[in-house]
Design an enzyme around this catalytic site. Structure first.
Site, mmCIF file in Angstrom:
data_model
loop_
_atom_site.group_PDB
_atom_site.id
_atom_site.type_symbol
_atom_site.label_atom_id
_atom_site.label_comp_id
_atom_site.label_asym_id
_atom_site.label_seq_id
_atom_site.Cartn_x
_atom_site.Cartn_y
_atom_site.Cartn_z
ATOM 1 N N HIS A 16 11.262 -3.312 7.775
ATOM 2 C CA HIS A 16 12.036 -4.439 8.012
ATOM 3 C C HIS A 16 13.675 -4.152 7.547
ATOM 4 O O HIS A 16 13.905 -4.385 6.591
ATOM 5 C CB HIS A 16 11.132 -5.706 7.306
ATOM 6 C CG HIS A 16 12.671 -7.004 7.510
ATOM 7 N ND1 HIS A 16 11.579 -8.132 7.858
ATOM 8 C CD2 HIS A 16 13.810 -7.804 7.587
ATOM 9 C CE1 HIS A 16 12.425 -9.168 7.785
ATOM 10 N NE2 HIS A 16 13.769 -9.063 7.542
ATOM 11 N N LYS A 102 11.336 -11.329 17.209
ATOM 12 C CA LYS A 102 11.465 -12.297 16.038
ATOM 13 C C LYS A 102 11.772 -13.001 16.090
ATOM 14 O O LYS A 102 12.677 -13.629 16.787
ATOM 15 C CB LYS A 102 12.848 -11.229 15.221
ATOM 16 C CG LYS A 102 13.300 -11.957 13.938
ATOM 17 C CD LYS A 102 12.156 -11.193 13.025
ATOM 18 C CE LYS A 102 12.110 -11.901 11.575
ATOM 19 N NZ LYS A 102 13.550 -11.474 10.673
ATOM 20 N N LEU A 222 17.401 -14.717 1.068
ATOM 21 C CA LEU A 222 16.465 -15.796 1.998
ATOM 22 C C LEU A 222 15.120 -14.287 1.907
ATOM 23 O O LEU A 222 15.376 -13.465 3.256
ATOM 24 C CB LEU A 222 17.341 -16.288 2.432
ATOM 25 C CG LEU A 222 18.064 -17.390 2.487
ATOM 26 C CD1 LEU A 222 18.586 -17.954 3.194
ATOM 27 C CD2 LEU A 222 17.906 -18.333 1.140
ATOM 28 N N ASP A 250 14.018 -5.706 3.420
ATOM 29 C CA ASP A 250 15.098 -6.237 4.104
ATOM 30 C C ASP A 250 16.074 -6.657 3.826
ATOM 31 O O ASP A 250 16.905 -7.048 3.275
ATOM 32 C CB ASP A 250 13.902 -8.118 3.759
ATOM 33 C CG ASP A 250 15.151 -9.328 4.242
ATOM 34 O OD1 ASP A 250 15.652 -8.445 5.349
ATOM 35 O OD2 ASP A 250 15.115 -9.855 3.627
ATOM 36 N N HIS A 254 26.409 -7.315 3.125
ATOM 37 C CA HIS A 254 27.350 -8.076 3.396
ATOM 38 C C HIS A 254 28.399 -7.944 2.867
ATOM 39 O O HIS A 254 27.766 -7.030 1.417
ATOM 40 C CB HIS A 254 26.688 -9.953 3.031
ATOM 41 C CG HIS A 254 25.481 -10.147 3.770
ATOM 42 N ND1 HIS A 254 26.006 -11.138 5.003
ATOM 43 C CD2 HIS A 254 24.408 -10.696 3.777
ATOM 44 C CE1 HIS A 254 24.838 -11.510 5.398
ATOM 45 N NE2 HIS A 254 23.852 -10.997 5.044
HETATM 46 O O1 DOR Z 1 18.369 -12.972 2.457
HETATM 47 C C1 DOR Z 1 18.495 -12.664 3.424
HETATM 48 N N1 DOR Z 1 19.516 -11.882 4.056
HETATM 49 N N2 DOR Z 1 17.120 -12.631 4.253
HETATM 50 C C2 DOR Z 1 17.596 -12.538 5.672
HETATM 51 O O2 DOR Z 1 16.322 -13.499 5.973
HETATM 52 C C3 DOR Z 1 18.264 -12.131 6.703
HETATM 53 C C4 DOR Z 1 19.287 -11.121 6.266
HETATM 54 C C5 DOR Z 1 20.602 -10.899 6.724
HETATM 55 O O3 DOR Z 1 20.605 -10.833 7.910
HETATM 56 O O4 DOR Z 1 21.384 -11.422 5.838
HETATM 57 ZN ZN ZN Z 2 15.892 -9.766 7.110
HETATM 58 ZN ZN ZN Z 3 14.276 -13.093 7.411
#
Ligand code: DOR
Ligand code: ZN
Ligand code: ZN
Length: 346
Positions: A16, A102, A222, A250, A254
């Site tokens: 992921h 997804k 998240l 994950d 950003h």
């Molecule tokens: O914290 C998160 N960031 N959770 C997610 O499910 C998506 C991800 C993102 O794409 O920034």
């Molecule tokens: Zn993710």
């Molecule tokens: Zn997610």
């Protein structure tokens, strides 16, 4: 007790990861491809990967960002919308353009505004996926303004996942980035066709770390970090050696100004330190004997893929995670920026 100085495992896969696009992609792919042999690439870009054409182009961009002799393989995923066509899905799966699809409940996380409001609107797609053996990956949270954010995952399981599994018993489902004891218990209770990824950050931290001593925007993700009880349930899950749990970072970069903001973005960029952190946690749990399975076997087993041939070696030598990663002039703050970690990966 004598501490092991180094060990070697089959090269892991990251089941992921978020690579984004453009300059970010070019900068960060190496942090995954250096350590992982394969990765499941998430499709939630600002223009999401919903068509075969966009997937092909995106895969090409990823491959172009790799070093010349890299053996890294990106596995592409399709962002499900109410317009997804089952015939396209079937064609793209057999052509190995999409490995999985997804499900983002609408507005449940970053770039999920094209996601699904009601599962029944994609019944025909799920039926087809079940028929052809294409895995469904889920961001398992229900978002409702009357529901507490810390309960989103539990409600997803109770209100959506249980029924989904009843309606599609042969569909292979992965509950991504699990964050609660309820998710751990549910995964353990199910016999087949259900797996879960677990991130370094949900293992390492709980909501006190994020909120109790100043607010830490770089721990905001998240599903949101939960209480210590839940963190401990996740740690126990990986220490048990249960094959249904596997590695998924994950990692989701950003820019720092979008994190340190009046309305900060969810996502933690952890790819460069992820393996060192997993190793630290497994060691702390006295579970290094299950480490290779979690990193390099369980996911492949779940997805019916061969195990990787290459290996990587962990050496007990501490190193400092950089304070920032530059993407041109812009900055991404990595997970645990400036901190020391114990394991160096060769
Ligand atoms: O914290 C998160 N960031 N959770 C997610 O499910 C998506 C991800 C993102 O794409 O920034
Ligand atoms: Zn993710
Ligand atoms: Zn997610």
């Amino acid at each position: 007790m004598i501490k092991i100085k180094q060990f070697t495992i089959i090269k892991p896969d990251d089941w992921h990861v978020h690579f984004r696009n453009g300059k970010i992609l070019k900068t960060i792919v190496k942090y995954t491809s250096n350590f992982y042999e394969r990765a499941m690439v998430m499709p939630n870009l600002s223009s999401p990967i919903i068509t075969i054409k966009s997937a092909k182009k995106y895969k090409k961009n990823i491959l172009n960002a790799l070093k010349k002799n890299s053996t890294f393989t990106p596995l592409m995923t399709c962002y499900l919308t109410i317009d997804t066509d089952p015939d396209d899905i079937e064609y793209a799966f057999y052509e190995k353009i999409f490995f999985a699809a997804k499900l983002y409940p609408k507005n449940s996380t970053s770039y999920s505004k094209f996601g699904i409001k009601k599962i029944k609107t994609i019944t025909n797609v799920l039926e087809r996926m079940q028929k052809i053996g294409m895995p469904l990956l889920v961001h398992g949270e229900i978002v409702d303004k009357n529901m507490d954010i810390f309960d989103r995952e539990k409600f997803f399981i109770d209100k959506i996942l249980i029924k989904l599994r009843k309606d599609f018993p042969e569909l292979k489902i992965v509950l991504e980035h699990i964050s609660t004891k309820e998710a751990v218990d549910y995964i353990q209770s199910v016999k087949k066709n259900l797996g879960a990824t677990i991130t370094p950050h949900h293992l390492m931290y709980n909501r006190n770390d994020m909120l109790s001593n100043g607010i830490r925007p770089h721990l905001y993700c998240l599903p949101i970090l939960k209480s210590k009880t839940h963190q401990e349930a996740l740690r126990k899950a990986i220490s048990s050696g249960n094959k249904k749990f596997f590695l998924g970072t994950d990692s989701a970069p950003h820019y720092y100004y979008n994190k340190e903001s009046h309305c900060g973005s969810a996502g933690i960029f952890n790819s460069l330190s992820s393996l060192s952190i997993y190793a630290e946690i497994f060691e702390k749990m006295h579970a290094l004997n299950h480490f290779e399975s979690f990193c390099s076997r369980n996911g492949a087993l779940f997805y019916s893929l061969p195990e990787n041939k290459n290996t990587i070696t962990f050496i007990r030598k501490s190193w400092k995670i950089p304070d920032k990663i530059f993407v041109g002039e812009k900055i991404i703050i990595p997970f645990l920026a400036g901190k020391m970690v114990k394991w160096t990966i060769e």
